[in-house]
Motif scaffolding. Structure first.
Motif, PDB file in Angstrom:
ATOM      1  N   VAL A   7       0.847  -1.197   0.000  1.00 36.75           N
ATOM      2  CA  VAL A   7       0.000   0.000   0.000  1.00 36.75           C
ATOM      3  C   VAL A   7       0.887   1.253   0.000  1.00 36.75           C
ATOM      4  CG1 VAL A   7      -1.750   1.304   1.271  1.00 36.75           C
ATOM      5  CG2 VAL A   7      -1.932  -1.192   1.110  1.00 36.75           C
ATOM      6  N   ALA A   8       1.980   1.213   0.779  1.00 39.01           N
ATOM      7  CA  ALA A   8       2.895   2.368   0.821  1.00 39.01           C
ATOM      8  C   ALA A   8       3.492   2.595  -0.576  1.00 39.01           C
ATOM      9  CB  ALA A   8       3.995   2.118   1.843  1.00 39.01           C
ATOM     10  N   ARG A   9       3.800   1.504  -1.256  1.00 41.00           N
ATOM     11  CA  ARG A   9       4.352   1.619  -2.608  1.00 41.00           C
ATOM     12  C   ARG A   9       3.333   2.258  -3.554  1.00 41.00           C
ATOM     13  NH1 ARG A   9       5.368  -3.567  -6.285  1.00 41.00           N
ATOM     14  NH2 ARG A   9       6.140  -2.488  -8.133  1.00 41.00           N
ATOM     15  N   PHE A  10       2.080   1.802  -3.436  1.00 38.20           N
ATOM     16  CA  PHE A  10       1.022   2.344  -4.303  1.00 38.20           C
ATOM     17  C   PHE A  10       0.906   3.857  -4.110  1.00 38.20           C
ATOM     18  CE2 PHE A  10      -1.760  -1.779  -4.397  1.00 38.20           C
ATOM     19  CZ  PHE A  10      -0.794  -2.395  -5.180  1.00 38.20           C
ATOM     20  N   GLN A  11       1.098   4.295  -2.828  1.00 40.93           N
ATOM     21  CA  GLN A  11       0.872   5.715  -2.546  1.00 40.93           C
ATOM     22  C   GLN A  11       1.853   6.618  -3.295  1.00 40.93           C
ATOM     23  OE1 GLN A  11       0.371   5.150   1.626  1.00 40.93           O
ATOM     24  NE2 GLN A  11      -1.660   6.114   1.590  1.00 40.93           N
ATOM     25  N   ASN A  12       3.000   6.038  -3.675  1.00 42.84           N
ATOM     26  CA  ASN A  12       3.991   6.834  -4.402  1.00 42.84           C
ATOM     27  C   ASN A  12       3.848   6.728  -5.911  1.00 42.84           C
ATOM     28  OD1 ASN A  12       5.336   7.782  -2.116  1.00 42.84           O
ATOM     29  ND2 ASN A  12       6.298   5.779  -1.868  1.00 42.84           N
ATOM     30  N   LEU A  13       2.840   5.996  -6.371  1.00 41.34           N
ATOM     31  CA  LEU A  13       2.709   5.790  -7.815  1.00 41.34           C
ATOM     32  C   LEU A  13       1.532   6.561  -8.382  1.00 41.34           C
ATOM     33  CD1 LEU A  13       3.267   1.908  -7.938  1.00 41.34           C
ATOM     34  CD2 LEU A  13       4.872   3.678  -8.668  1.00 41.34           C
ATOM     35  N   GLU A  14       1.697   6.934  -9.642  1.00 43.57           N
ATOM     36  CA  GLU A  14       0.590   7.594 -10.327  1.00 43.57           C
ATOM     37  C   GLU A  14      -0.467   6.545 -10.662  1.00 43.57           C
ATOM     38  OE1 GLU A  14      -0.140   9.953 -14.498  1.00 43.57           O
ATOM     39  OE2 GLU A  14       1.934   9.662 -13.838  1.00 43.57           O
ATOM     40  N   THR A  15      -1.716   6.879 -10.442  1.00 46.53           N
ATOM     41  CA  THR A  15      -2.816   5.952 -10.738  1.00 46.53           C
ATOM     42  C   THR A  15      -3.528   6.425 -12.010  1.00 46.53           C
ATOM     43  OG1 THR A  15      -4.078   7.264  -9.168  1.00 46.53           O
ATOM     44  CG2 THR A  15      -3.290   5.113  -8.404  1.00 46.53           C
ATOM     45  N   PRO A  16      -4.349   5.587 -12.677  1.00 46.71           N
ATOM     46  CA  PRO A  16      -4.606   4.191 -12.342  1.00 46.71           C
ATOM     47  C   PRO A  16      -3.548   3.262 -12.946  1.00 46.71           C
ATOM     48  CG  PRO A  16      -5.946   4.852 -14.209  1.00 46.71           C
ATOM     49  CD  PRO A  16      -5.166   6.062 -13.806  1.00 46.71           C
ATOM     50  N   PHE A  17      -3.474   2.055 -12.405  1.00 43.81           N
ATOM     51  CA  PHE A  17      -2.626   1.022 -13.001  1.00 43.81           C
ATOM     52  C   PHE A  17      -3.154  -0.349 -12.591  1.00 43.81           C
ATOM     53  CE2 PHE A  17      -0.658   2.402  -8.983  1.00 43.81           C
ATOM     54  CZ  PHE A  17      -0.523   1.205  -8.287  1.00 43.81           C
ATOM     55  N   TYR A  18      -2.752  -1.339 -13.368  1.00 40.81           N
ATOM     56  CA  TYR A  18      -3.036  -2.722 -12.980  1.00 40.81           C
ATOM     57  C   TYR A  18      -1.899  -3.214 -12.101  1.00 40.81           C
ATOM     58  CZ  TYR A  18      -7.177  -3.648 -15.669  1.00 40.81           C
ATOM     59  OH  TYR A  18      -8.464  -3.651 -16.108  1.00 40.81           O
ATOM     60  N   TYR A  19      -2.242  -3.852 -11.017  1.00 40.99           N
ATOM     61  CA  TYR A  19      -1.230  -4.453 -10.152  1.00 40.99           C
ATOM     62  C   TYR A  19      -1.360  -5.961 -10.265  1.00 40.99           C
ATOM     63  CZ  TYR A  19       1.053  -6.128  -5.919  1.00 40.99           C
ATOM     64  OH  TYR A  19       1.846  -6.809  -5.046  1.00 40.99           O
ATOM     65  N   TYR A  20      -0.264  -6.616 -10.592  1.00 38.24           N
ATOM     66  CA  TYR A  20      -0.281  -8.078 -10.695  1.00 38.24           C
ATOM     67  C   TYR A  20       0.565  -8.691  -9.588  1.00 38.24           C
ATOM     68  CZ  TYR A  20      -2.378  -7.339 -15.242  1.00 38.24           C
ATOM     69  OH  TYR A  20      -3.226  -6.963 -16.246  1.00 38.24           O
ATOM     70  N   ASP A  21      -0.045  -9.540  -8.820  1.00 44.71           N
ATOM     71  CA  ASP A  21       0.653 -10.255  -7.760  1.00 44.71           C
ATOM     72  C   ASP A  21       1.189 -11.562  -8.355  1.00 44.71           C
ATOM     73  OD1 ASP A  21       1.405 -11.784  -5.591  1.00 44.71           O
ATOM     74  OD2 ASP A  21      -0.131 -10.912  -4.275  1.00 44.71           O
ATOM     75  N   LEU A  22       2.462 -11.545  -8.695  1.00 46.61           N
ATOM     76  CA  LEU A  22       3.026 -12.690  -9.423  1.00 46.61           C
ATOM     77  C   LEU A  22       3.121 -13.931  -8.539  1.00 46.61           C
ATOM     78  CD1 LEU A  22       5.713 -10.828 -11.582  1.00 46.61           C
ATOM     79  CD2 LEU A  22       3.397 -11.517 -12.222  1.00 46.61           C
ATOM     80  N   ASN A  23       3.060 -13.700  -7.245  1.00 49.41           N
ATOM     81  CA  ASN A  23       3.037 -14.823  -6.307  1.00 49.41           C
ATOM     82  C   ASN A  23       1.729 -15.612  -6.427  1.00 49.41           C
ATOM     83  OD1 ASN A  23       4.488 -16.122  -4.479  1.00 49.41           O
ATOM     84  ND2 ASN A  23       3.910 -14.814  -2.726  1.00 49.41           N
ATOM     85  N   VAL A  24       0.637 -14.858  -6.471  1.00 46.39           N
ATOM     86  CA  VAL A  24      -0.681 -15.498  -6.643  1.00 46.39           C
ATOM     87  C   VAL A  24      -0.721 -16.217  -7.995  1.00 46.39           C
ATOM     88  CG1 VAL A  24      -3.157 -15.051  -6.973  1.00 46.39           C
ATOM     89  CG2 VAL A  24      -1.920 -13.905  -5.121  1.00 46.39           C
ATOM     90  N   LEU A  25      -0.150 -15.577  -9.011  1.00 41.63           N
ATOM     91  CA  LEU A  25      -0.131 -16.201 -10.334  1.00 41.63           C
ATOM     92  C   LEU A  25       0.647 -17.528 -10.273  1.00 41.63           C
ATOM     93  CD1 LEU A  25      -0.668 -16.140 -13.418  1.00 41.63           C
ATOM     94  CD2 LEU A  25       1.463 -14.873 -13.675  1.00 41.63           C
ATOM     95  N   CYS A 274      -4.932 -12.777  -9.808  1.00 41.46           N
ATOM     96  CA  CYS A 274      -3.627 -12.150  -9.544  1.00 41.46           C
ATOM     97  C   CYS A 274      -3.657 -10.654  -9.847  1.00 41.46           C
ATOM     98  CB  CYS A 274      -2.512 -12.845 -10.317  1.00 41.46           C
ATOM     99  SG  CYS A 274      -2.492 -12.481 -12.082  1.00 41.46           S
ATOM    100  N   GLY A 275      -4.726 -10.164 -10.482  1.00 38.05           N
ATOM    101  CA  GLY A 275      -4.724  -8.768 -10.896  1.00 38.05           C
ATOM    102  C   GLY A 275      -5.737  -7.899 -10.174  1.00 38.05           C
ATOM    103  N   SER A 276      -5.356  -6.653  -9.910  1.00 41.41           N
ATOM    104  CA  SER A 276      -6.288  -5.662  -9.352  1.00 41.41           C
ATOM    105  C   SER A 276      -6.088  -4.361 -10.110  1.00 41.41           C
ATOM    106  CB  SER A 276      -5.985  -5.367  -7.880  1.00 41.41           C
ATOM    107  OG  SER A 276      -6.132  -6.516  -7.094  1.00 41.41           O
ATOM    108  N   LEU A 277      -7.173  -3.641 -10.275  1.00 41.87           N
ATOM    109  CA  LEU A 277      -7.049  -2.301 -10.854  1.00 41.87           C
ATOM    110  C   LEU A 277      -6.946  -1.326  -9.682  1.00 41.87           C
ATOM    111  CD1 LEU A 277      -7.097  -0.341 -13.259  1.00 41.87           C
ATOM    112  CD2 LEU A 277      -9.587  -0.386 -13.134  1.00 41.87           C
ATOM    113  N   ILE A 278      -5.865  -0.578  -9.654  1.00 40.42           N
ATOM    114  CA  ILE A 278      -5.617   0.354  -8.545  1.00 40.42           C
ATOM    115  C   ILE A 278      -5.882   1.783  -9.032  1.00 40.42           C
ATOM    116  CG2 ILE A 278      -3.921   1.160  -6.847  1.00 40.42           C
ATOM    117  CD1 ILE A 278      -4.622  -1.851  -6.590  1.00 40.42           C
TER     118      ILE A 278
END
Ligand code: LLP
Length: 383
Positions: A7-25, A274-278
């Motif tokens: 979440v802290a990482r997301f806060q420093n990024l410009e939105t929107p973006f797709y986030y892929y959790d490669l672990n879940v994949l 594995c994907g979320s739209l942030i």
């Protein structure tokens, strides 16, 4: 569920973006692989669900084949490193150029969707001096009990050949000396959560497998398509599908002769969770009867809710969970009333700048994004 660091990482990024959790994949791929290997089933990944390169690379590395529905998907799969001998090519409207390129690449099989297409592939294969392997896509008239827009196996659908056209297919195949019929292919629909649908499909496949044998075609491949649904309501609890139960149905009900292979074309079940739209909240609008959260992502980034009234779980991942619960319509910035991700969504009281995650968006999300309203191409970020 997102860790504090994420979440802290997301806060420093410009939105929107797709986030892929490669672990879940990876967990999903491992689980599917293990279950399919138990029955010696072959799985082709349906690229149409997501052709993001990082995702494709992970899937290719796991040893899956590729199910493509356009010449560019065939090209992409081969560029990524999928074995052309594990590439199948479906689609009701394959152009001559697409067929020629697939022949150039010696793909495994064309899933043919009409009697006329058999003749066209034969002619193009003849010109190239090649034998093309084909499977006939048959419309099994099995109801998938899913949303009407993603039901494909009923008689009124445009896909595949109807059973009454099979004698004509057999006649055409006898004439087509540059075609080798290796199998029959089916796909009844997508987001199927009732496993009985797959049992009904098996019974139909058994009937048709015998029908072909009686006419002298000892088919090597029974391709039963994809369609396994995911749990959009519980993306964390059910991040990985129960692939074992799915394959067990086929093992139990599909009759195979010695040497006959069973092929699958799974898309959604491999990549959805594995994907979320942030996205960020741009504005909070409080009306008399309704409150709106206006996001910086819209139907141009994730079209499923607008197109199929699809449900995606919506979470505010930065609000204080102690906030009181408020009901919001969560909408995008696009000039269309259907640009709405969810109505009357209960969330902790939210404010401008909060980060919203729209879950289970890994399948048919990024790939269906559009440039409507001259929106920018959506970016992606990986775990
Ligand atoms: N094989 C064929 C021939 C297909 O048409 C499809 C999907 C698949 C395999 C993969 O199906 P899956 O395992 O992903 O259910 N855009 C819609 C879904 C369209 C599915 C089209 N065909 C959605 O967002 O729900």
């Amino acid at each position: 569920m997102f860790s504090r660091d994420t979440v802290a990482r997301f806060q420093n990024l410009e939105t929107p973006f797709y986030y892929y959790d490669l672990n879940v994949l990876d967990q999903t791929l491992m689980s599917c692989k293990a279950a399919s290997e138990k029955f010696a089933f072959h799985v082709h990944y349906a690229l149409k669900a997501n052709f993001n390169e990082q995702i494709l690379k992970a899937i290719q590395k796991s040893g899956f084949g590729a199910d493509c529905v356009s010449g560019n998907e065939v090209k992409k799969a081969i560029e990524i490193g999928f074995d052309p001998g594990k590439v199948v090519f479906a689609g009701v409207g394959k152009s001559d150029r697409e067929i020629n390129e697939a022949l150039d690449n010696n793909i495994y099989c064309f899933n043919v969707e009409s009697v006329q297409e058999l003749g066209v592939i034969n002619e193009l294969a003849l010109k190239q001096g090649k034998q093309a392997r084909v499977a006939i896509r048959i419309n099994p008239n099995v109801d998938a009990h899913t949303h009407q827009y993603i039901t494909t196996g009923l008689e009124e659908n445009k896909f595949g050949v109807n059973q009454w056209e099979l004698p004509a297919c057999v006649e055409e195949l006898k004439r087509c000396s540059n075609l080798e019929l290796i199998g029959i292919h089916f796909h009844v629909g997508s987001q199927i959560t009732n496993l009985d649908v797959f049992k009904s499909l098996c019974l139909k496949v058994n009937e048709l497998n015998t029908w072909f044998l009686e006419r002298g075609f000892d088919l090597k491949v029974l391709n039963v398509g994809g369609g396994l649904g995911v749990d959009y309501h519980h993306p964390d609890e059910n991040a990985v599908n129960d692939f074992m139960s799915f394959f067990e149905i086929y093992d139990r009900f599909l009759e195979r002769r010695t040497g006959q292979e069973v092929h699958f074309e799974l898309g959604r079940a491999l990549v959805a969770q594995c994907g979320s739209l942030i996205s960020r909240i741009l504005y909070v609008k409080n009306g008399l009867k309704k409150n709106f959260l206006v996001l910086d992502a819209g139907m141009t980034e994730l079209m499923r809710p607008a197109l199929y009234q699809a449900y995606h779980k919506i979470e505010n991942i930065t609000a204080d969970s102690a906030n009181s619960i408020v009901s919001y319509d969560v909408v995008g910035p696009i000039c269309e009333s259907t640009d709405c991700f969810g109505k009357e969504v209960e969330l902790p009281e939210s404010k401008r700048g909060d980060i919203i995650a729209i879950r289970s968006a890994g399948a048919y999300g990024e790939v269906m994004a559009s440039g409507y309203n001259l929106r920018e191409r959506v970016r992606s970020v990986y775990s």
